[in-house]
Motif scaffolding. Structure first.
Motif, PDB file in Angstrom:
ATOM      1  N   ILE A 153     -75.550  10.413 113.325  1.00 19.00           N
ATOM      2  CA  ILE A 153     -75.356  10.252 114.773  1.00 19.00           C
ATOM      3  C   ILE A 153     -73.974  10.750 115.191  1.00 19.00           C
ATOM      4  CG2 ILE A 153     -75.058   8.539 116.613  1.00 19.00           C
ATOM      5  CD1 ILE A 153     -77.269   6.894 115.236  1.00 19.00           C
ATOM      6  N   LEU A 154     -72.934  10.325 114.454  1.00 22.05           N
ATOM      7  CA  LEU A 154     -71.575  10.754 114.799  1.00 22.05           C
ATOM      8  C   LEU A 154     -71.442  12.275 114.695  1.00 22.05           C
ATOM      9  CD1 LEU A 154     -68.267   9.015 114.043  1.00 22.05           C
ATOM     10  CD2 LEU A 154     -68.466  11.429 113.492  1.00 22.05           C
ATOM     11  N   LEU A 156     -75.903   6.426 110.768  1.00 17.37           N
ATOM     12  CA  LEU A 156     -74.750   6.362 111.662  1.00 17.37           C
ATOM     13  C   LEU A 156     -73.886   7.616 111.514  1.00 17.37           C
ATOM     14  CD1 LEU A 156     -74.077   4.006 113.603  1.00 17.37           C
ATOM     15  CD2 LEU A 156     -72.271   3.353 112.011  1.00 17.37           C
ATOM     16  N   VAL A 178     -67.203   4.329 110.130  1.00 21.73           N
ATOM     17  CA  VAL A 178     -66.617   5.221 111.139  1.00 21.73           C
ATOM     18  C   VAL A 178     -65.467   6.038 110.543  1.00 21.73           C
ATOM     19  CG1 VAL A 178     -65.290   5.288 113.288  1.00 21.73           C
ATOM     20  CG2 VAL A 178     -67.326   3.858 113.119  1.00 21.73           C
ATOM     21  N   THR A 232     -70.314   6.037 118.598  1.00 16.62           N
ATOM     22  CA  THR A 232     -70.914   5.625 117.326  1.00 16.62           C
ATOM     23  C   THR A 232     -70.689   4.142 117.071  1.00 16.62           C
ATOM     24  OG1 THR A 232     -70.538   7.838 116.417  1.00 16.62           O
ATOM     25  CG2 THR A 232     -71.001   6.087 114.839  1.00 16.62           C
TER      26      THR A 232
END
Length: 529
Positions: free
Chosen positions: A91-92, A88, A481, A462
């Protein structure tokens, strides 16, 4: 006025005003130490300059302490079940990189402005440090200062609103995660059992292998009115009382093997005592418990170990870590010698050995000089920031080389990191302040709105990917996040929403990876653009 010409006076005046400003809270939100850069930019606009040497010194100290703190978590993240969290984060970071390319090739911004805006949008001071070093332009700092405020506030607003948008019951999630956490790190209990199983009579503890079978540890034996220590050769007889420590499920198994639980207390023999000892002897770092041969050397046993707020049942293969809390039982006459062996020096936890810091930074600077070619005319150099950060991560992961301990106490790391940060911010702030007015007049509103988009777009996309495709628990997702955005204020906002420590664990896994990936991203973008 002479004081206004005194660079040291002005440096600490900037820092003082910065901390006063950073302490102001509006709706529970404050800038903290980051306020120093805004004060420095104001002073820089009026001609105050902080030496570049001070700025670079602060930058290296700050980045090195970030690496030392991140190292063990960075390596462990790849070994643990945090694979989805890491993916993740990638990806962000990739989304932010795509935004940077669009800005460069589609909107025509220069690499200094782009890298500064990106760093401010995710509140990454190490990223700003990398951008400043690579571009050698004040535009990076100015763009950072323009996008940073919403980078702080935007993450907080986002994490507060997301659970409401997806109609999530935080309390129900807390209960579910609490059960999972208790299974992973069960609390230790103490119970007393009477030996009544004929199948174990006259068998030694070494033969029973109770700890291996159940995960519990015997640490007291009473036979009639005599007390004994559970040495490997000690045998159990009918009617013996034993005291055992371990998780609830392990103790339930002990009852099935040994006999019924009994109430009461089982004191130590008069010539024995129990004590918690701090491991501060650097010579023992990395050694296993079995290699110490405590029973034969001191007639002592370890009942359990406290480490990072988790209690561990010891076995011969467990490696010792600095600052472990060793709960030990030994003869009163031997306790002093055992304490000397482990160190038990509370002052050592607050002391700082500067040799590893200095040597690590030297190695980092040398490593940063390397130039790696990838064909087609593209080369990549770690640079000063990347070199120091990578070496710090590697050294802190290794932990120890001979007599050198590549680690720092939390208090020492926190102090040096704060010192490096404020010196660095004061330096780049005054440099940026010389050009801030003219730049903001030309780009201000457009850059601010662009910074808002750069903060929100990566988080929104995200979160959708993590929630819809990874099926990630919202508390893990919020921690991931905020960590990927390197937003400590964001994590603080999540912390007020739940009593669970899951967001903090996710943040701790993701943050060091995000810090490294973003620095690499800045270097790649500047190379491409």
């Amino acid at each position: 006025m002479d004081l206004l010409q005194n660079s040291y006076f002005m440096l600490f005046l900037i820092i003082t005003i910065g901390f006063l400003l950073g302490a102001i809270k509006i709706k529970g939100v404050s800038l903290g130490a980051s306020a120093v850069i805004f004060v420095a930019m104001l002073f820089g606009h009026f001609g105050v300059v902080v030496s570049k040497d001070i700025e670079n010194f602060g930058m290296m100290i700050f980045i090195f302490t970030i690496g030392m703190q991140a190292g063990p978590g960075f390596i462990e993240a790849f070994r643990s079940k945090g694979r989805d969290l890491i993916l993740l984060t990638v990806i962000l970071t990739g989304i932010i990189g795509i935004c940077g390319l669009i800005m460069g090739f589609g909107m025509g911004y220069d690499k200094a402005t782009i890298s500064g805006l990106l760093a401010g949008a995710i509140t990454s001071t190490p990223g700003l440090a990398a951008a400043t070093e690579i571009t050698n332009s004040p535009l990076a700092s100015i763009a950072y200062g323009i996008s940073y405020p919403f980078g702080v506030i935007g993450v907080i607003i986002f994490v507060k609103l997301i659970p409401k948008f997806i109609h999530t019951d935080i309390k129900a999630l807390e209960e579910k995660l609490s059960k999972e956490e208790n299974e992973l790190y069960p609390l230790l209990e103490n119970r007393i059992f009477r030996v009544e199983n004929d199948n174990i009579i006259n068998k030694s503890l070494a033969e029973l292998k109770l700890r291996t079978m159940t995960g519990a540890n015997i640490y007291r034996i009473r036979r009639d009115d005599e007390f004994d220590m559970p040495s490997p050769c000690a045998t159990l007889e009918l009617g013996d009382l034993i005291k055992v420590v371990g998780p609830k499920e392990a103790l339930d198994q002990v009852a099935m093997i040994i006999g019924p639980e009994v109430s009461g207390e089982l004191p130590l023999a008069e010539d024995y005592d129990q004590k918690t000892i701090l491991l501060t002897n650097k010579k023992l770092i990395g050694k296993t418990i079995g290699s110490l041969d405590l029973w034969n050397n001191f007639h002592a046993i370890i009942t359990h170990i406290g480490r990072c707020n988790v209690e561990i049942i010891p076995n011969s293969n467990i490696e010792l870590h600095f600052s472990d809390k060793i709960n030990i039982i030994a003869k009163k006459s031997d306790l002093k010698n055992v304490s000397v062996l482990f160190g038990n020096d509370e002052k050592a936890l607050s002391e700082t050995d500067f040799f590893p810091v200095a040597a690590g930074i030297v190695l980092g600077i040398l490593f940063g000089k390397l130039n790696l070619g990838f064909g087609s005319g593209f080369s990549f150099s770690p640079g000063l920031i990347g070199g120091v950060l990578i070496i710090a991560i590697v050294l802190s992961s290794i932990g120890k080389t001979g007599p050198i301990l590549w680690s720092m106490t939390d208090s020492a790391n926190s102090l040096l990191k704060q010192l490096g940060l404020i010196l660095f911010l004061a330096g780049i702030g005054t440099s940026a302040g010389q050009h801030i007015v003219s730049t903001f007049e030309e780009y201000g509103i457009s850059l601010f709105l662009l910074g808002v988009a750069l903060t929100l777009i990566p988080m929104i996309l995200t979160t959708i990917i993590g929630y819809k495709f990874f099926k990630m628990n919202i508390l893990y997702l919020l921690g991931a996040v905020t960590g990927a955005m390197t937003s400590t204020p964001g994590l603080a906002a999540v912390d007020t929403m739940t009593k669970s420590n899951v967001p903090t664990l996710a943040y701790a896994t993701v943050y060091p990876i995000a810090t490294v990936l973003f620095i690499i991203l800045i270097q790649l973008l500047c190379g491409i653009l």
